[in-house]
Every structure is written in C-alpha cells, then in structure tokens.
Write a protein that holds these residues in place. Structure first.
Motif, PDB file in Angstrom:
ATOM      1  N   LEU A 248       0.597  88.822 -82.251  1.00 54.12           N
ATOM      2  CA  LEU A 248       0.425  88.013 -81.048  1.00 54.12           C
ATOM      3  C   LEU A 248      -0.747  88.519 -80.217  1.00 54.12           C
ATOM      4  O   LEU A 248      -1.574  87.724 -79.748  1.00 54.12           O
ATOM      5  CB  LEU A 248       1.714  88.025 -80.217  1.00 54.12           C
ATOM      6  CG  LEU A 248       1.665  87.283 -78.877  1.00 54.12           C
ATOM      7  CD1 LEU A 248       1.265  85.826 -79.070  1.00 54.12           C
ATOM      8  CD2 LEU A 248       3.010  87.385 -78.163  1.00 54.12           C
ATOM      9  N   LEU A 249      -0.840  89.822 -80.045  1.00 53.04           N
ATOM     10  CA  LEU A 249      -1.944  90.380 -79.263  1.00 53.04           C
ATOM     11  C   LEU A 249      -3.285  90.052 -79.902  1.00 53.04           C
ATOM     12  O   LEU A 249      -4.254  89.721 -79.210  1.00 53.04           O
ATOM     13  CB  LEU A 249      -1.788  91.895 -79.107  1.00 53.04           C
ATOM     14  CG  LEU A 249      -2.700  92.509 -78.039  1.00 53.04           C
ATOM     15  CD1 LEU A 249      -2.068  92.334 -76.662  1.00 53.04           C
ATOM     16  CD2 LEU A 249      -2.968  93.977 -78.295  1.00 53.04           C
TER      17      LEU A 249
ATOM     18  N   GLY B 119      -6.274  87.839 -78.106  1.00 51.63           N
ATOM     19  CA  GLY B 119      -7.606  88.394 -77.930  1.00 51.63           C
ATOM     20  C   GLY B 119      -8.666  87.794 -78.818  1.00 51.63           C
ATOM     21  O   GLY B 119      -9.826  88.222 -78.785  1.00 51.63           O
ATOM     22  N   GLY B 120      -8.294  86.822 -79.639  1.00 53.66           N
ATOM     23  CA  GLY B 120      -9.267  86.200 -80.519  1.00 53.66           C
ATOM     24  C   GLY B 120      -9.748  87.107 -81.634  1.00 53.66           C
ATOM     25  O   GLY B 120     -10.812  86.885 -82.212  1.00 53.66           O
ATOM     26  N   LEU B 121      -8.961  88.142 -81.957  1.00 55.31           N
ATOM     27  CA  LEU B 121      -9.331  89.049 -83.040  1.00 55.31           C
ATOM     28  C   LEU B 121      -8.947  88.481 -84.402  1.00 55.31           C
ATOM     29  O   LEU B 121      -9.434  88.932 -85.436  1.00 55.31           O
ATOM     30  CB  LEU B 121      -8.651  90.409 -82.837  1.00 55.31           C
ATOM     31  CG  LEU B 121      -9.057  91.176 -81.581  1.00 55.31           C
ATOM     32  CD1 LEU B 121      -8.194  92.425 -81.421  1.00 55.31           C
ATOM     33  CD2 LEU B 121     -10.535  91.558 -81.632  1.00 55.31           C
ATOM     34  N   ASP B 122      -8.059  87.504 -84.398  1.00 54.24           N
ATOM     35  CA  ASP B 122      -7.646  86.826 -85.618  1.00 54.24           C
ATOM     36  C   ASP B 122      -7.340  85.385 -85.241  1.00 54.24           C
ATOM     37  O   ASP B 122      -6.968  85.089 -84.101  1.00 54.24           O
ATOM     38  CB  ASP B 122      -6.402  87.505 -86.214  1.00 54.24           C
ATOM     39  CG  ASP B 122      -6.134  87.086 -87.649  1.00 54.24           C
ATOM     40  OD1 ASP B 122      -6.967  86.351 -88.223  1.00 54.24           O
ATOM     41  OD2 ASP B 122      -5.090  87.485 -88.196  1.00 54.24           O
ATOM     42  N   ARG B 123      -7.511  84.471 -86.181  1.00 53.45           N
ATOM     43  CA  ARG B 123      -7.282  83.057 -85.906  1.00 53.45           C
ATOM     44  C   ARG B 123      -5.885  82.638 -86.369  1.00 53.45           C
ATOM     45  O   ARG B 123      -5.420  83.085 -87.419  1.00 53.45           O
ATOM     46  CB  ARG B 123      -8.351  82.196 -86.577  1.00 53.45           C
ATOM     47  CG  ARG B 123      -9.740  82.393 -85.955  1.00 53.45           C
ATOM     48  CD  ARG B 123     -10.783  81.514 -86.595  1.00 53.45           C
ATOM     49  NE  ARG B 123     -12.105  81.722 -85.984  1.00 53.45           N
ATOM     50  CZ  ARG B 123     -12.577  81.012 -84.973  1.00 53.45           C
ATOM     51  NH1 ARG B 123     -11.840  80.030 -84.465  1.00 53.45           N
ATOM     52  NH2 ARG B 123     -13.777  81.268 -84.474  1.00 53.45           N
ATOM     53  N   PRO B 124      -5.223  81.768 -85.609  1.00 56.58           N
ATOM     54  CA  PRO B 124      -3.864  81.346 -85.963  1.00 56.58           C
ATOM     55  C   PRO B 124      -3.861  80.325 -87.090  1.00 56.58           C
ATOM     56  O   PRO B 124      -4.874  79.688 -87.380  1.00 56.58           O
ATOM     57  CB  PRO B 124      -3.354  80.722 -84.658  1.00 56.58           C
ATOM     58  CG  PRO B 124      -4.592  80.168 -84.012  1.00 56.58           C
ATOM     59  CD  PRO B 124      -5.688  81.135 -84.352  1.00 56.58           C
TER      60      PRO B 124
END
Length: 226
Positions: free
Chosen positions: A49-50, A54-59
C-alpha cells in the motif's frame, strides 16, 4: 481538505491459480495535516500500500490521488518528477548518501529539481529536529537516531504534499524510537505536514492521530482515533 485519496486500489501478483491479491479494493481518504498510522502484520499488504501511495509501484487497478491528481495518469518520467516534488519518503534504513554530509543529504531533493534552497525554512526544520551540531557530519559518523532525524529533515525539505514513512523506527531501540517519532509528530504539527506511517508496532502507532488497520490486503477500519 483531502490531500491523499485512493479508490478501489488493487494489486495482484501472478496469474491464474497462482494469483495473489496483495491489495484488494482499498479506499482511503487522508486529510491535510493528519498523522495516520497504517498497522498490519507481515504480509498484510501495508508495504505494498505504501509503495502504491508513493508511486513506487503501479496498481493492477484503482487510483491514487495526491492533491486531486491521479498519479498513475503520469508516464514514468512525469511520475518521478511529481514524486520528488510532492512526496517525501522516510525509510527504515535511512537511505542517506554516504558521500554527502547531513546538510547535503537534506537539501539533495531540492537541488535535484534545480530549485533554490530556502535556508530559513531548512534551518528551522534542522533546529526543531535538534541536529544543528551534526549537519556537517557524514552518515557513518551519526547514530541511527541522528541518521533518521536527517532523513526526516530531508523528507520535509521540499515541503511535500505528504510524507510516507516506512517502518521509520525499525532499526532503532525503544527509547530512540519514541524520541524520533515524537520529533516526527512535532515537525508535522509545526509545519502542517501530512504524514502516513506504516508499522507493525502498536505502541508506535498510538502516537498517530488516527490508526488504520490492514489485513489480507483489505482495510478493516478507517477512523479509529487514539
């Protein structure tokens, strides 16, 4: 005013029978100036979720809005710039650059953007965190607690929309953990900063304004005041 919002946020890994849902339809709404703790056991989905926030990974599906902007509508370069300007990160392992002194680490995100450092503001952050005497020291000459204070200062330096803290006291002893979290809360209040922290530590979580519990990728509550 809502500064961070998610709608139907899902993240799946694998395919077919091997599909694992790390996040399963997460809806969140975090207001300006809140200090929110997201609590969960290992494997609950809190780190995933974090990373999404933070946009570190895409859903896999769903949206994350920061100040009303869906961050996953950006391409990778745009997202990197937006993240640097609008999201401050505090990591368990500090992530300081060893060849830069404390002050250089603090102002690094500002310089990467080619912006002028607001010395008065940065110095006020340094003062609140009590690290004035350490700003010329390199990370290897700082204690864990001092390194984490530098990391907090770095996260605040750009005046981001939100600060995301990933188990920020995980490498600190109990007393130092409480000291650092107290300072994080103080600086958040002083500079009207929105903070989202993930932790498995219930005692640490109680220092937040609001606690959100996540289990098996689902939010179990949204508005528990401590």
């Amino acid at each position: 005013m809502s500064v961070l919002r998610t709608k139907g946020l899902k993240k799946c890994y694998g395919k077919g029978e091997n599909t694992v849902s790390a996040l399963d339809g997460v809806d969140l709404n975090i207001e300006q100036g809140e200090f929110v703790a997201i609590v969960g056991t290992s494997g609950s989905g809190k780190s995933t979720l974090l990373h999404m926030l933070g946009g570190l990974d895409r859903p896999t599906s769903g949206t994350v809005e920061v100040e009303g902007k869906n961050i996953f509508e950006f391409d990778d370069e745009e997202l990197t710039i937006f993240r640097r300007r609008k999201i401050g990160f505090i990591f368990q392992n500090y992530n300081l650059i060893p060849i830069l002194n404390a002050y250089e680490n603090i102002i690094l995100p500002i310089e990467l953007d080619g912006n002028k450092v607001d010395k008065r503001y940065v110095n006020s952050v340094i003062s609140v965190l009590g690290i004035e005497s350490k700003i010329r020291n390199y990370p290897n000459n700082l204690s864990g607690g001092q390194q984490q204070r530098v990391a907090i200062a770095r996260a605040l330096a750009t005046r981001p929309a939100i600060i995301l803290a990933d188990e920020p006291t995980g490498n600190l002893d109990s007393k130092t953990s409480l000291d650092v979290l107290g300072l994080l809360k103080t600086t958040g209040q002083r500079f009207n900063q929105t903070i989202v922290m993930i932790t498995h530590n219930e005692e640490i979580a109680q220092m937040a304004d609001r606690t959100i519990r996540i289990e098996d990728g689902k939010i179990m509550n949204k508005a528990v005041k401590d």
